[in-house]
Design a protein around this motif. Structure first.
Motif, PDB file in Angstrom:
ATOM      1  N   PHE A  99       0.827  -1.203   0.000  1.00  0.00           N
ATOM      2  CA  PHE A  99       0.000   0.000   0.000  1.00  0.00           C
ATOM      3  C   PHE A  99       0.862   1.254   0.000  1.00  0.00           C
ATOM      4  CE2 PHE A  99      -2.310  -3.450   1.893  1.00  0.00           C
ATOM      5  CZ  PHE A  99      -3.573  -3.344   1.329  1.00  0.00           C
ATOM      6  N   GLY A 100       0.346   2.294  -0.617  1.00  0.00           N
ATOM      7  CA  GLY A 100       1.051   3.564  -0.657  1.00  0.00           C
ATOM      8  C   GLY A 100       1.038   4.258   0.695  1.00  0.00           C
ATOM      9  N   ALA A 101       2.069   5.027   0.965  1.00  0.00           N
ATOM     10  CA  ALA A 101       2.156   5.765   2.223  1.00  0.00           C
ATOM     11  C   ALA A 101       1.024   6.780   2.350  1.00  0.00           C
ATOM     12  CB  ALA A 101       3.513   6.465   2.323  1.00  0.00           C
ATOM     13  N   ALA A 102       0.581   7.332   1.229  1.00  0.00           N
ATOM     14  CA  ALA A 102      -0.490   8.334   1.240  1.00  0.00           C
ATOM     15  C   ALA A 102      -1.866   7.711   1.482  1.00  0.00           C
ATOM     16  CB  ALA A 102      -0.496   9.101  -0.078  1.00  0.00           C
ATOM     17  N   ASP A 103      -2.029   6.421   1.225  1.00  0.00           N
ATOM     18  CA  ASP A 103      -3.317   5.747   1.388  1.00  0.00           C
ATOM     19  C   ASP A 103      -3.075   4.319   1.893  1.00  0.00           C
ATOM     20  OD1 ASP A 103      -6.019   5.209   1.352  1.00  0.00           O
ATOM     21  OD2 ASP A 103      -6.181   5.094  -0.833  1.00  0.00           O
ATOM     22  N   PRO A 104      -2.632   4.176   3.155  1.00  0.00           N
ATOM     23  CA  PRO A 104      -2.209   2.867   3.645  1.00  0.00           C
ATOM     24  C   PRO A 104      -3.321   1.830   3.804  1.00  0.00           C
ATOM     25  CG  PRO A 104      -2.153   4.484   5.407  1.00  0.00           C
ATOM     26  CD  PRO A 104      -2.447   5.229   4.146  1.00  0.00           C
ATOM     27  N   HIS A 105      -4.580   2.252   3.736  1.00  0.00           N
ATOM     28  CA  HIS A 105      -5.693   1.309   3.867  1.00  0.00           C
ATOM     29  C   HIS A 105      -6.584   1.311   2.632  1.00  0.00           C
ATOM     30  CE1 HIS A 105      -4.810   0.323   8.024  1.00  0.00           C
ATOM     31  NE2 HIS A 105      -4.568   1.599   8.218  1.00  0.00           N
TER      32      HIS A 105
ATOM     33  N   ALA B 174      -9.800  -7.500   0.884  1.00  0.00           N
ATOM     34  CA  ALA B 174     -10.139  -7.254   2.292  1.00  0.00           C
ATOM     35  C   ALA B 174      -8.939  -7.254   3.237  1.00  0.00           C
ATOM     36  CB  ALA B 174     -11.132  -8.308   2.759  1.00  0.00           C
ATOM     37  N   MET B 175      -7.853  -7.889   2.866  1.00  0.00           N
ATOM     38  CA  MET B 175      -6.755  -8.097   3.815  1.00  0.00           C
ATOM     39  C   MET B 175      -6.096  -6.813   4.320  1.00  0.00           C
ATOM     40  SD  MET B 175      -3.912  -9.763   1.222  1.00  0.00           S
ATOM     41  CE  MET B 175      -2.505  -9.885   2.292  1.00  0.00           C
ATOM     42  N   GLY B 176      -6.173  -5.740   3.559  1.00  0.00           N
ATOM     43  CA  GLY B 176      -5.532  -4.500   3.984  1.00  0.00           C
ATOM     44  C   GLY B 176      -6.469  -3.497   4.613  1.00  0.00           C
ATOM     45  N   ALA B 177      -7.739  -3.865   4.791  1.00  0.00           N
ATOM     46  CA  ALA B 177      -8.721  -2.940   5.385  1.00  0.00           C
ATOM     47  C   ALA B 177      -8.345  -2.620   6.825  1.00  0.00           C
ATOM     48  CB  ALA B 177     -10.111  -3.552   5.311  1.00  0.00           C
ATOM     49  N   PRO B 178      -8.740  -1.452   7.290  1.00  0.00           N
ATOM     50  CA  PRO B 178      -8.462  -1.110   8.703  1.00  0.00           C
ATOM     51  C   PRO B 178      -9.090  -2.132   9.636  1.00  0.00           C
ATOM     52  CG  PRO B 178      -9.370   0.789   7.519  1.00  0.00           C
ATOM     53  CD  PRO B 178      -9.483  -0.396   6.604  1.00  0.00           C
TER      54      PRO B 178
END
Length: 184
Positions: free
Chosen positions: A40-46, A178-182
């Motif tokens: 994920f990008g640092a600007a949009d980690p989720h 789904a794995m990167g969702a908050p």
């Protein structure tokens, strides 16, 4: 054996994630587990992953590679191994979530295998010769996929690890979304 290091460790550079499992009993469909990394990008980690690394692929910059891929769990030791060179990743990337999914399609695409049905599972996360976390999937027996590690970069550029097993009931495509969702 289920041990987990859930504390955060900072300053990681090159990390290896290894997965093992026992083959299925004779005459039954093979157990096929796969390691997946979502970057994920640092600007949009989720948000949406910048890219995914899984069987048959590697990261565009070569910082994440799947060194070993098994479709059956046969062999000695760890069956799949993924290497993450966190210290070489572009500064625009700020989060990597690593998970494991069971490749299983029963009749008409129905999901039939869970971690409870697969013996001898194990995950090892290490840097060099130091084990950072060693665990299995006993905590998520009804799951068909699980996240096992989250690496995040702080403002100074140091990478840290949060190693915890979190279960999902999802096919590989759903899990990748789904794995990167908050976490709640």
């Amino acid at each position: 054996m289920s041990t987990s290091t859930t504390g955060v460790r900072k300053g990681l550079a090159k990390v290896e994630i290894a997965l093992r499992w026992d083959p299925s009993p004779a005459g039954t469909p093979a157990h096929d587990l796969d390691i997946i990394a979502a970057v994920f990008g640092a600007a949009d980690p989720h948000g949406e992953p910048v890219y995914l690394v899984h069987f048959g692929s590697r990261s565009p910059d070569g910082t994440i590679t799947l060194n070993r891929d098994s479709h059956t769990g046969q062999g000695f030791g760890f069956d799949e191994v993924m290497t993450l060179e966190l210290d070489r990743m572009a500064t625009a990337l700020g989060r990597v979530v690593v998970g494991v999914v069971i490749q299983d399609t029963g009749q008409r695409g129905a999901r039939t295998k869970t971690f409870a049905a697969i013996g001898g599972t194990g995950v090892r996360i290490r840097e060099g010769y130091t084990d950072l976390a060693v665990t299995d999937f006993a905590a998520v027996p009804a799951a068909t996929a699980a996240t096992i590690a989250e690496f995040t970069r702080d403002g100074a550029g140091a990478w840290s690890l949060d190693a915890a097993v979190r279960g999902f009931d999802a096919d590989p495509e759903e899990f990748a979304r789904a794995m990167g969702a908050p976490r709640s």
